[in-house]
Scaffold this motif. Structure first.
Motif, short mmCIF file in Angstrom:
data_model
loop_
_atom_site.label_atom_id
_atom_site.label_comp_id
_atom_site.label_asym_id
_atom_site.label_seq_id
_atom_site.Cartn_x
_atom_site.Cartn_y
_atom_site.Cartn_z
N VAL A 188 0.86 -1.19 0.00
CA VAL A 188 0.00 0.00 0.00
C VAL A 188 0.89 1.24 0.00
CG1 VAL A 188 -1.96 -1.09 1.17
CG2 VAL A 188 -0.15 -0.01 2.53
N SER A 189 0.31 2.35 -0.47
CA SER A 189 1.01 3.63 -0.45
C SER A 189 -0.02 4.73 -0.26
CB SER A 189 1.80 3.85 -1.74
OG SER A 189 2.52 5.06 -1.68
N LEU A 190 0.40 5.81 0.41
CA LEU A 190 -0.53 6.88 0.77
C LEU A 190 0.09 8.22 0.45
CD1 LEU A 190 -3.22 7.64 2.20
CD2 LEU A 190 -1.94 7.70 4.34
N ALA A 200 -4.80 7.03 -2.24
CA ALA A 200 -4.26 5.80 -1.66
C ALA A 200 -4.18 4.75 -2.76
CB ALA A 200 -5.13 5.31 -0.51
N MET A 201 -3.14 3.92 -2.72
CA MET A 201 -2.95 2.88 -3.71
C MET A 201 -2.71 1.55 -3.01
SD MET A 201 -0.27 2.66 -6.93
CE MET A 201 1.18 2.88 -5.90
N THR A 202 -3.30 0.49 -3.55
CA THR A 202 -3.15 -0.85 -3.01
C THR A 202 -2.81 -1.82 -4.14
OG1 THR A 202 -5.49 -1.43 -3.25
CG2 THR A 202 -4.83 -0.37 -1.19
N VAL A 203 -2.02 -2.83 -3.81
CA VAL A 203 -1.70 -3.93 -4.73
C VAL A 203 -1.97 -5.23 -3.99
CG1 VAL A 203 0.07 -5.05 -6.10
CG2 VAL A 203 0.02 -2.56 -5.95
N ILE A 259 -6.42 2.39 -7.20
CA ILE A 259 -6.12 3.74 -6.73
C ILE A 259 -7.43 4.38 -6.27
CG2 ILE A 259 -5.15 5.99 -7.34
CD1 ILE A 259 -3.54 4.61 -9.51
N TYR A 260 -7.41 4.96 -5.05
CA TYR A 260 -8.60 5.54 -4.45
C TYR A 260 -8.39 7.02 -4.19
CZ TYR A 260 -9.48 0.59 -3.43
OH TYR A 260 -9.65 -0.77 -3.54
N ALA A 287 3.34 4.81 -8.91
CA ALA A 287 4.37 3.97 -9.51
C ALA A 287 4.44 2.64 -8.81
CB ALA A 287 5.73 4.66 -9.47
N VAL A 288 4.66 1.58 -9.60
CA VAL A 288 4.88 0.25 -9.05
C VAL A 288 6.10 -0.34 -9.73
CG1 VAL A 288 3.17 -0.65 -10.69
CG2 VAL A 288 3.90 -2.07 -8.75
#
Length: 503
Positions: free
Chosen positions: A217-219, A224-227, A235-236, A280-281
């Motif tokens: 996750v990233s904030l 907010a982004m989740t994988v 992406i929220y 980015a991932v």
């Protein structure tokens, strides 16, 4: 004519004349004004300045002057890195330049004080941790906790029990208007956002997704982004009522992608750009007969959450890719750059043990005692991963590493208690400097050496310490400007946090 013999009266007259030639009383160094003394002290090296502080209270105040230490800091750590002479401006007049110089010097020499914390006892599950601006955030089945320094020791500052029925799997933090935001991802696909301020946690918002177990996750407010392990990237947008620190009133899904292949390990990040937000991932993938390579995908979003562009890049270029780009037959947003694959020898072609990406630096740790470092170019026109540089220094497999956006990285070996600091800016630009520095505890002898000192030449007391050291499996490392945190697990599944303090 014979000379007249000197009489006693003449001798007295000469002595009086000699005494009259003296003007004023004797003066010492402390009679000089503060301005002149500061000018004199500015020419002393740092070691002599520290000795001067022991002379008197006045000299202590003068030798600790912020202007002197600011000049020492810039001359030692900032100006030598500049390619052309220029004026260095750093905002903020309340900076303790002496403390900053000391911390930076300890980082360069790898000297730190070591503290250990027992953060969880069995049968608790694995602890997840993150270091953020002097605060260490940990989460385990018992709840969410915050640790910070107080009078030279690490103490528990806040604890928030979790009511979630699923186990936490990932963690991300950011700073919003002085408040620490914490994003937790769980095994059932749900995620929660907390705010930490004034030694207390507060739940801001929660969401349950159908993506499956979350992997990373990233904030970055308000996104907010989740994988997930089921290959979904979401992406929220977190809408708030009045201010960034208020609770979320609405959560909307901006984008949702699914990958055809499974990638692990990965590293995700959200960063701000003039046009909006860049998600980015970074991931590792295997190419046939080419070993393991690095891949990077960027998704550019506007400030309102509208998708502007999605781009790909990898660290390996093929003949098919070059030919297709040259003929311009496809409208490709993927651009490649040549690089060595991660594994040089077939017998060492194993996936990276961990990845860490903070623009523009991307690093991967390998099981063959080395690391790979890449420099990423990301602008309006292109996205490229530069040629990789292999980093040597560890004497055992590297289990984890973390890098920041200024090129400082910290890595940890799986066994052997070997923690290293890397300055990737020097490595990637060819600046003449040592590649890495090993962090060592300077507050006393190690536990084994102390046991030997208590026992003399015997090994009886040292053997339990040696056995404990060999059983400790270190699997995560994080850092900020002042400390490095290493999370390990003993043979009886006790979670131990080792803190290296550079202040």
């Amino acid at each position: 004519m014979p000379k007249r013999r000197r009489s006693d009266e003449d001798v007295g007259e000469d002595c009086a004349r000699a005494k009259r030639s003296r003007t004023g009383s004797r003066r010492n160094l402390l009679d000089i004004s503060d301005e002149i003394l500061l000018r004199i002290l500015s020419y002393l090296p740092p070691r002599e300045l520290l000795r001067t502080e022991c002379v008197s209270r006045r000299m202590r105040a003068l030798a600790a002057d912020g202007g002197i230490w600011k000049t020492k800091y810039l001359d030692t750590f900032t100006r030598p890195r500049l390619r052309a002479p220029t004026v260095v401006a750093i905002n903020g007049e309340s900076v303790d330049w002496k403390s900053r110089f000391k911390t930076k010097t300890n980082w360069s020499n790898g000297k730190a004080k070591l503290h250990e914390l027992e953060v969880a006892r069995p049968p608790a599950g694995p602890v997840i941790a993150k270091v953020h601006n002097g605060v260490i955030i940990t989460v385990d089945p018992s709840g969410l906790r915050a640790w910070s320094s107080k009078q030279g020791t690490r103490t528990l500052r806040a604890h928030f029990p979790l009511d979630a029925t699923s186990a936490a799997t990932c963690l991300s933090t950011e700073n919003v208007d002085g408040q620490v935001r914490v994003l937790l991802g769980f095994e059932d696909g749900s995620w929660l956002v907390y705010g930490y301020e004034r030694d207390r946690f507060e739940l801001h918002c929660s969401h349950l997704s159908a993506d499956g177990p979350l992997l990373a996750v990233s904030l970055s407010h308000p996104f907010a982004m989740t994988v997930s392990r089921t290959k979904f990237l979401s992406i929220y947008h977190l809408a708030t009522r009045d201010s960034p620190t208020s609770c979320c009133k609405d959560i909307s899904t901006v984008a949702r992608f699914q990958s055809d292949a499974s990638f692990s390990p990965i590293s995700v990040s959200l960063r701000r750009a003039p046009s909006g937000i860049i998600a980015a991932v970074a991931y590792a993938f295997e190419r046939l007969h080419s070993g393991w390579c690095m891949g990077l995908q960027e998704i550019r979003l506007s400030g309102t959450g509208r998708i502007l562009e999605s781009r790909l890049a990898s660290s390996l270029e093929t003949a098919l890719d070059r030919e297709s780009v040259r003929q311009n037959k496809w409208n490709m947003t993927t651009r490649f750059t040549s690089s060595m694959p991660l594994a040089v020898h077939p017998q060492t072609r194993s996936p990276p043990t961990s990845l860490s990406y903070e623009h523009p630096y991307l690093i991967g740790t390998l099981a063959d005692n080395t690391m790979m470092s890449f420099l990423v170019t990301s602008n309006h026109d292109r996205l490229e991963i530069g040629p990789g540089r292999r980093l040597w220094g560890h004497t055992s497999a590297v289990s984890g590493a973390e890098v920041n956006n200024r090129g400082k990285a910290v890595s940890i070996s799986s066994r052997g208690d070997e923690v290293r600091v890397w300055e990737l800016e020097h490595v990637m630009t060819g600046f003449p400097a040592k590649t890495s520095t090993r962090i060592r505890a300077v507050d006393a002898l190690s536990s084994i050496a102390a046991a030997l000192a208590r026992r003399g030449s015997g090994l009886g007391l040292a053997l339990p310490e040696m056995k404990r050291e060999l059983e400790l499996n270190r699997r995560w490392v994080g850092f900020d400007e002042q400390q490095v945190a290493v999370l390990g697990e003993t043979a009886d599944h006790t979670q131990v946090m080792a803190l290296y303090d550079f202040t």
